[in-house]
Each structure stands twice: as structure tokens, then as C-alpha cells.
Design an enzyme around this catalytic site. Structure first.
Site, PDB file in Angstrom:
ATOM      1  CB  SER A   1      -0.899   0.023   1.233  1.00 58.68           C
ATOM      2  OG  SER A   1      -1.745  -1.097   1.266  1.00 58.68           O
TER       3      SER A   1
HETATM    4  N1  SAH Z   1      -0.603  -4.510   4.022  1.00 56.13           N
HETATM    5  C1  SAH Z   1      -0.089  -5.020   2.781  1.00 56.13           C
HETATM    6  C2  SAH Z   1      -1.136  -4.901   1.705  1.00 56.13           C
HETATM    7  C3  SAH Z   1      -0.926  -5.844   0.617  1.00 56.13           C
HETATM    8  S1  SAH Z   1      -2.187  -5.833  -0.608  1.00 56.13           S
HETATM    9  C4  SAH Z   1       1.153  -4.267   2.358  1.00 56.13           C
HETATM   10  O1  SAH Z   1       1.221  -3.057   2.559  1.00 56.13           O
HETATM   11  O2  SAH Z   1       2.055  -4.895   1.789  1.00 56.13           O
HETATM   12  C5  SAH Z   1      -3.456  -6.796   0.145  1.00 56.13           C
HETATM   13  C6  SAH Z   1      -3.138  -8.215   0.482  1.00 56.13           C
HETATM   14  O3  SAH Z   1      -4.356  -8.844   0.888  1.00 56.13           O
HETATM   15  C7  SAH Z   1      -2.603  -9.056  -0.672  1.00 56.13           C
HETATM   16  O4  SAH Z   1      -1.385  -9.619  -0.306  1.00 56.13           O
HETATM   17  C8  SAH Z   1      -3.690 -10.122  -0.885  1.00 56.13           C
HETATM   18  O5  SAH Z   1      -3.169 -11.380  -1.284  1.00 56.13           O
HETATM   19  C9  SAH Z   1      -4.318 -10.198   0.498  1.00 56.13           C
HETATM   20  N2  SAH Z   1      -5.667 -10.757   0.538  1.00 56.13           N
HETATM   21  C10 SAH Z   1      -6.691 -10.603  -0.346  1.00 56.13           C
HETATM   22  N3  SAH Z   1      -7.788 -11.275   0.060  1.00 56.13           N
HETATM   23  C11 SAH Z   1      -7.456 -11.870   1.241  1.00 56.13           C
HETATM   24  C12 SAH Z   1      -8.148 -12.712   2.157  1.00 56.13           C
HETATM   25  N4  SAH Z   1      -9.420 -13.094   1.940  1.00 56.13           N
HETATM   26  N5  SAH Z   1      -7.500 -13.141   3.250  1.00 56.13           N
HETATM   27  C13 SAH Z   1      -6.202 -12.780   3.501  1.00 56.13           C
HETATM   28  N6  SAH Z   1      -5.494 -11.979   2.669  1.00 56.13           N
HETATM   29  C14 SAH Z   1      -6.102 -11.534   1.557  1.00 56.13           C
END
Ligand code: SAH
Length: 220
Positions: free
Chosen positions: A66
Site C-alpha cells: 500500500s
Molecule cells: N498490508 C499489505 C497490503 C498488501 S495488498 C502491504 O502493505 O504490503 C493486500 C493483500 O491482501 C494481498 O497480499 C492479498 O493477497 C491479500 N488478501 C486478499 N484477500 C485476502 C483474504 N481473503 N484473506 C487474507 N489476505 C487476503
């Protein structure tokens, strides 16, 4: 790991913190954590020069880290104090996880992509962040291992609805910060003043763009 935390990295982090202040982040604990957590470790080394720009960047498995300003805003809305139990849905790169750890939270984090889980869990441990990482579907929260209920829940992917399982794992009086919507999301802060929906206080904090929250695990 051969990369270092150079003066250049430190200078860029200071600049990033100043930028966050300008964007309206006032929680000193959030700003301090952002000044300390070395975001460049959470990215591919090819992206090193961009690590302290206010940008979302690719982290593999079609996912993104993000924007720092989004991490700052969600962390501020969460209103975390040291010792709180925080459940994070969407570990991704682990950067948001590290920020919460630095703020003194006990973090439990769930990721559905095995590729990211396998990379991020050892990275967080190697950097000394004591988060508990789980592979699973965050729509279900952390049902199979009962560490809850949680003081705070943060969702870092765009959810099509407020997940009931997550609300039931939140303490009464607890706060969940969640971007809600499919194409574009609205950032919500939900304060659970009781079990019934009528008892939830819902505040809105503007439009964001997140990768979608998907059902199930992806073991690929
Ligand atoms: N906080 C992270 C955000 C990554 S993007 C950062 O700053 O790096 C969001 C993440 O949510 C992705 O890695 C995606 O695979 C995960 N995601 C999507 N749906 C999900 C679910 N149902 N359960 C767990 N993770 C999920």
C-alpha cells in the site's frame, strides 16, 4: 541480506515522515514508526530507489504494497496503543504489519497467497518483528486458532461487505478499519459498541483503491 540502511535511506524516510505530516497525519506514534521501519526491506531490491516515495509498488503474486500515506491513515484511524491485540487481514509485504509491531501492538496477520506468506513470514522474523503470521482466508478471520477477540482489526484489501466473522472476533468497544467496495473503496472505521448492527458506529474517511479481498486460500 546484503542491503543496508544507508544515510540516503534515513534521509528519505525523514522526508517521507514530513510528507505524512503535511497530509494530515498527527498521531506521533504512527509518525515515529514510519520514521523507523525500513520500507526498502519489504520490496524487491530493484525498487530500492522508490521505497520512500508515496507510491504503491508491486510485491509479486499480482499484489501491491500500500501507499505509505494509506498505511499511515489506516494506522492512525486504528488508534492503537501498546499491548493491544491487532488482527490484520492481508499481510502482503509485511510493511503495515511492521508498523503495527513498532507501535507496540501484538499483531496476528493473515495472508491468502502462499507465495507471499512464505516470503513475508521469515522476513518479518529476520527483521525482529514478532508478528504471528497465518495462511488463510481473512473473510473467516482467525477461526481455526482462537487468539481473539481482538482490540483492533485492520483490513488491507478491498472487501465487498463487512465480514461477519471479523466483527464477531472484535472485542466490544473495539475498532475495525476496512476499505469497503469492489472497484473503488470507501475507508470505514467501525466501532463495535455492541453485538447488533445498530450498535456499530460507522465513520467514513474517503475513497481509496485497494486490491480486492478474495475468498479462500491460494496455495499456488
Ligand atoms: N498490508 C499489505 C497490503 C498488501 S495488498 C502491504 O502493505 O504490503 C493486500 C493483500 O491482501 C494481498 O497480499 C492479498 O493477497 C491479500 N488478501 C486478499 N484477500 C485476502 C483474504 N481473503 N484473506 C487474507 N489476505 C487476503
Amino acid at each position: 541480506m546484503t542491503r543496508q540502511d544507508t544515510f540516503k535511506h534515513k534521509g528519505l524516510r525523514e522526508r517521507l515522515v514530513a510528507q505524512m505530516r503535511k497530509k494530515g497525519i498527527t498521531d506521533e506514534a504512527v509518525l515515529r514508526a514510519m520514521g523507523e521501519v525500513q520500507r526498502h526491506w519489504f520490496l524487491d531490491s530493484a525498487l530500492d530507489a522508490l521505497a520512500y516515495e508515496d507510491r504503491a509498488l508491486k510485491i509479486g503474486c499480482e499484489q501491491t504494497i500500500s501507499h505509505p500515506s494509506t498505511v499511515a491513515m489506516q494506522s492512525q484511524l486504528l488508534n492503537v496503543t501498546p499491548g493491544m491485540k491487532v488482527l490484520e487481514i492481508g499481510t502482503g509485504s509485511g510493511y503495515q504489519t511492521a508498523i503495527l509491531c513498532r507501535m507496540g501492538a501484538k499483531v496476528f496477520t493473515v495472508e491468502r497467497q502462499k507465495g507471499l506468506f512464505d516470503k513475508t513470514r521469515p522476513l518479518l522474523a529476520a527483521l525482529g518483528y514478532r508478528a504471528r503470521c497465518f495462511l488463510g482466508d481473512g473473510y473467516q478471520g482467525l477461526q481455526e486458532v482462537n487468539y481473539g477477540p481482538y482490540d483492533r482489526i485492520i483490513v488491507t484489501c478491498g472487501a465487498r461487505e463487512i465480514p461477519d466473522a471479523l466483527m464477531s472476533q472484535l472485542k466490544t468497544g473495539g475498532i475495525m478499519v476496512i476499505p469497503l467496495g469492489e472497484e473503488e473503496q470507501e475507508m470505514l472505521r467501525i466501532t463495535k459498541n455492541g453485538d447488533r448492527r445498530e450498535d456499530w458506529q460507522i465513520e467514513k474517511f474517503g475513497a481509496y483503491s485497494f486490491v480486492p479481498m478474495l475468498d479462500g486460500r491460494n496455495m499456488g
